[in-house]
Structures are given as C-alpha cells and as structure tokens.
Design a protein around this motif. Structure first.
Motif, PDB file in Angstrom:
ATOM      1  N   ASP A  99      27.209  74.920  47.043  1.00 35.81           N
ATOM      2  CA  ASP A  99      28.053  75.658  47.986  1.00 35.81           C
ATOM      3  C   ASP A  99      27.250  76.378  49.061  1.00 35.81           C
ATOM      4  O   ASP A  99      27.810  76.791  50.087  1.00 35.81           O
ATOM      5  CB  ASP A  99      28.933  76.660  47.233  1.00 35.81           C
ATOM      6  N   ALA A 100      25.937  76.539  48.848  1.00 37.93           N
ATOM      7  CA  ALA A 100      25.100  77.168  49.867  1.00 37.93           C
ATOM      8  C   ALA A 100      25.020  76.312  51.124  1.00 37.93           C
ATOM      9  O   ALA A 100      24.711  76.815  52.211  1.00 37.93           O
ATOM     10  CB  ALA A 100      23.693  77.406  49.313  1.00 37.93           C
ATOM     11  N   PHE A 101      25.315  75.018  50.993  1.00 33.55           N
ATOM     12  CA  PHE A 101      25.249  74.096  52.133  1.00 33.55           C
ATOM     13  C   PHE A 101      26.596  73.914  52.815  1.00 33.55           C
ATOM     14  O   PHE A 101      26.689  73.175  53.802  1.00 33.55           O
ATOM     15  CB  PHE A 101      24.752  72.724  51.657  1.00 33.55           C
ATOM     16  N   LEU A 182      39.442  78.695  52.788  1.00 29.64           N
ATOM     17  CA  LEU A 182      39.396  78.019  51.487  1.00 29.64           C
ATOM     18  C   LEU A 182      38.463  78.729  50.500  1.00 29.64           C
ATOM     19  O   LEU A 182      38.638  78.606  49.292  1.00 29.64           O
ATOM     20  CB  LEU A 182      38.943  76.565  51.669  1.00 29.64           C
ATOM     21  N   ALA A 183      37.478  79.457  51.038  1.00 31.72           N
ATOM     22  CA  ALA A 183      36.523  80.137  50.157  1.00 31.72           C
ATOM     23  C   ALA A 183      37.213  81.155  49.255  1.00 31.72           C
ATOM     24  O   ALA A 183      36.698  81.488  48.178  1.00 31.72           O
ATOM     25  CB  ALA A 183      35.447  80.825  51.001  1.00 31.72           C
ATOM     26  N   SER A 191      32.868  73.125  44.771  1.00 34.67           N
ATOM     27  CA  SER A 191      34.137  72.715  45.380  1.00 34.67           C
ATOM     28  C   SER A 191      34.172  73.011  46.881  1.00 34.67           C
ATOM     29  O   SER A 191      34.756  72.259  47.660  1.00 34.67           O
ATOM     30  CB  SER A 191      35.311  73.403  44.688  1.00 34.67           C
ATOM     31  N   LEU A 192      33.542  74.118  47.298  1.00 30.10           N
ATOM     32  CA  LEU A 192      33.531  74.452  48.722  1.00 30.10           C
ATOM     33  C   LEU A 192      32.696  73.431  49.502  1.00 30.10           C
ATOM     34  O   LEU A 192      33.047  73.059  50.631  1.00 30.10           O
ATOM     35  CB  LEU A 192      32.987  75.864  48.940  1.00 30.10           C
ATOM     36  N   ILE A 198      34.429  66.737  53.144  1.00 31.02           N
ATOM     37  CA  ILE A 198      35.683  66.028  53.430  1.00 31.02           C
ATOM     38  C   ILE A 198      36.197  66.394  54.821  1.00 31.02           C
ATOM     39  O   ILE A 198      36.541  65.515  55.625  1.00 31.02           O
ATOM     40  CB  ILE A 198      36.741  66.349  52.358  1.00 31.02           C
ATOM     41  N   LEU A 199      36.246  67.684  55.126  1.00 26.27           N
ATOM     42  CA  LEU A 199      36.756  68.132  56.425  1.00 26.27           C
ATOM     43  C   LEU A 199      35.858  67.667  57.566  1.00 26.27           C
ATOM     44  O   LEU A 199      36.343  67.238  58.621  1.00 26.27           O
ATOM     45  CB  LEU A 199      36.882  69.652  56.439  1.00 26.27           C
ATOM     46  N   PHE A 200      34.546  67.763  57.356  1.00 26.32           N
ATOM     47  CA  PHE A 200      33.610  67.303  58.384  1.00 26.32           C
ATOM     48  C   PHE A 200      33.778  65.808  58.639  1.00 26.32           C
ATOM     49  O   PHE A 200      33.790  65.349  59.788  1.00 26.32           O
ATOM     50  CB  PHE A 200      32.173  67.601  57.969  1.00 26.32           C
TER      51      PHE A 200
END
Length: 241
Positions: A99-101, A182-183, A191-192, A198-200
C-alpha cells in the motif's frame, strides 16, 4: 524543460516512498535497498518490453542487444512488481509494503506526462477540438505525421492533435482523489494498491483512444477498435479484480 518534469517525477516518487517508509516504521536501510533494486528492474523492464522478436533472437544467439531508446510503462510495472516480490525475500523485509506504492504510480505519471507533453512524445491523434495543440519541427509528433504523409517536409508545425499527455495527467489526479476516499474503506493490506493499479489501468485504457498509434513502440502498433495495449490492460484488470 520536458526532461526536467520527467526527472521531477522520479524524485517525487522516491520522496513519497521514503515518507511512506518512515510513516509505516519500515527499517530504513532495507527499504532504500528494496526501492533501489525495484527501480533498476523497472527501468530495465520498461526498455526490454520494446524489443522485437528479432532483437531477442539476436540476444540469445550473440548475447548482444541494439541501443534501446524507447520505453514503455507496462514493462516497467511488471518487472518492478516481480523485483519487489523477490526483493522482499532477498532483503528479509517482513512488513507488508504494497500500500506504500498506492499513490506513487498515479502521482509520478501525472508529473511525467507534463514532460511528455512539452517534448511532443506520446502524442495524440489529429483533432479539431479548441484545446488541440501543434508541435514544431524536430518533435516525434512532427516526424510521425511526416512519416505517414499528413504533412510535408516544409511544414514547420504538425496538424493540431489531442493533448493526450495532459488527459492522462488529469486522469491520474482523479485516480489519486478516488484513492483518498477509498483509503477510509479499504483496510486489508494490499487492497489500496490493487485499487490504485485497477483505476490507473482504466484511465490509461480510456486515454489510449486519443493517442496516436505511431506514438507507441513498434510491437504495440495496431489498427482496429482496440490496440494491443488496451487488450493487455483488459487482461491485467481482470487479474487484478
């Protein structure tokens, strides 16, 4: 000036990741080593995916490659992901860092595409919209339009084209804004990051309808309703979902 924005995108991505590592109390030296390892793999992958079957045949036969000047983000993301997975084991990294990325990819690409816009690479298709732009002689956009006969050698500027690079900058900013919402909902580790990918990918899929096929590397130049890259994005999104 375009190259300045591209370098700024790299610096911004590294600073964000350092901050995320500090915020999440990662062991700093292992975190930096992991980032460096994944970055080298990302650069290599972004270049390797542009090689043709003939280039790979030459490499397997003579262990030599031609000079590689083109890059593609998709190859870098794939090799970067693989190197992160391998680096986690190699450097004994026990924390979940996925999730850091999450914010890094859309934010860095948003900055980088401004540089692409100024350089005239990754350019769009000819357009009649009020915000269309023309590129001067010496840019890739000018060369590609001359190559297919849209302009002659005496033309100083291209036909107006979609500023597709800025479309992607806006798309990436929208992705970040959605991720911030979403966070609050997505709590499971990783999951984030999946949502980010997916969004990108979806915004990139949409932007591709306005990008000139000649702006891609050779193996991605196709004709039809969808490009090869868009089919790859569909496949990737299905896996991520």
């Amino acid at each position: 000036l375009g190259d300045v924005y591209k370098r700024q995108a790299l610096i911004s991505a590294f600073c964000i990741l350092l901050y995320e590592g500090h915020r999440r109390s990662f062991p700093i030296m292992r975190w930096v080593l992991l980032l460096a390892f994944s970055w080298v793999s990302f650069v290599a992958g972004s270049k390797m995916i542009t090689l043709s079957p003939e280039d790979w045949e030459l490499f397997l036969r003579d262990f030599s490659l031609p000079e590689i000047t083109e890059k593609n983000l998709l190859g870098g993301l794939v090799t970067g992901f693989i190197s992160l997975s391998a680096g986690k084991i190699l450097f004994g990294f026990k924390q979940n860092f996925a999730d850091a990325f999450a914010y890094v990819i859309p934010l860095s690409v948003a900055i980088q595409r401004v540089g692409c816009f100024l350089n005239g690479c990754c350019h769009g298709t000819p357009a009649n919209v009020p915000w269309a732009v023309s590129y001067s002689e010496g840019t890739l956009a000018h060369f590609h339009q001359f190559e297919i006969g849209l302009i002659n050698g005496q033309e100083l500027f291209t036909l107006p084209v979609h500023p597709v690079q800025l479309y992607e900058t806006v798309g990436c900013i929208i992705v970040v804004l959605i991720l911030l919402r979403l966070a609050r909902i997505l709590k499971a580790g990783g999951s984030l990051m999946l949502a980010s990918l997916i969004l990108f990918s979806l915004q990139h899929f949409i932007v591709e309808f306005f990008r000139d096929p000649l702006a891609h590397t050779g193996f991605l130049r196709t004709e039809g309703a969808l490009s090869q890259l868009q089919w790859l994005i569909i496949f990737l999104v299905i896996i991520l979902l």
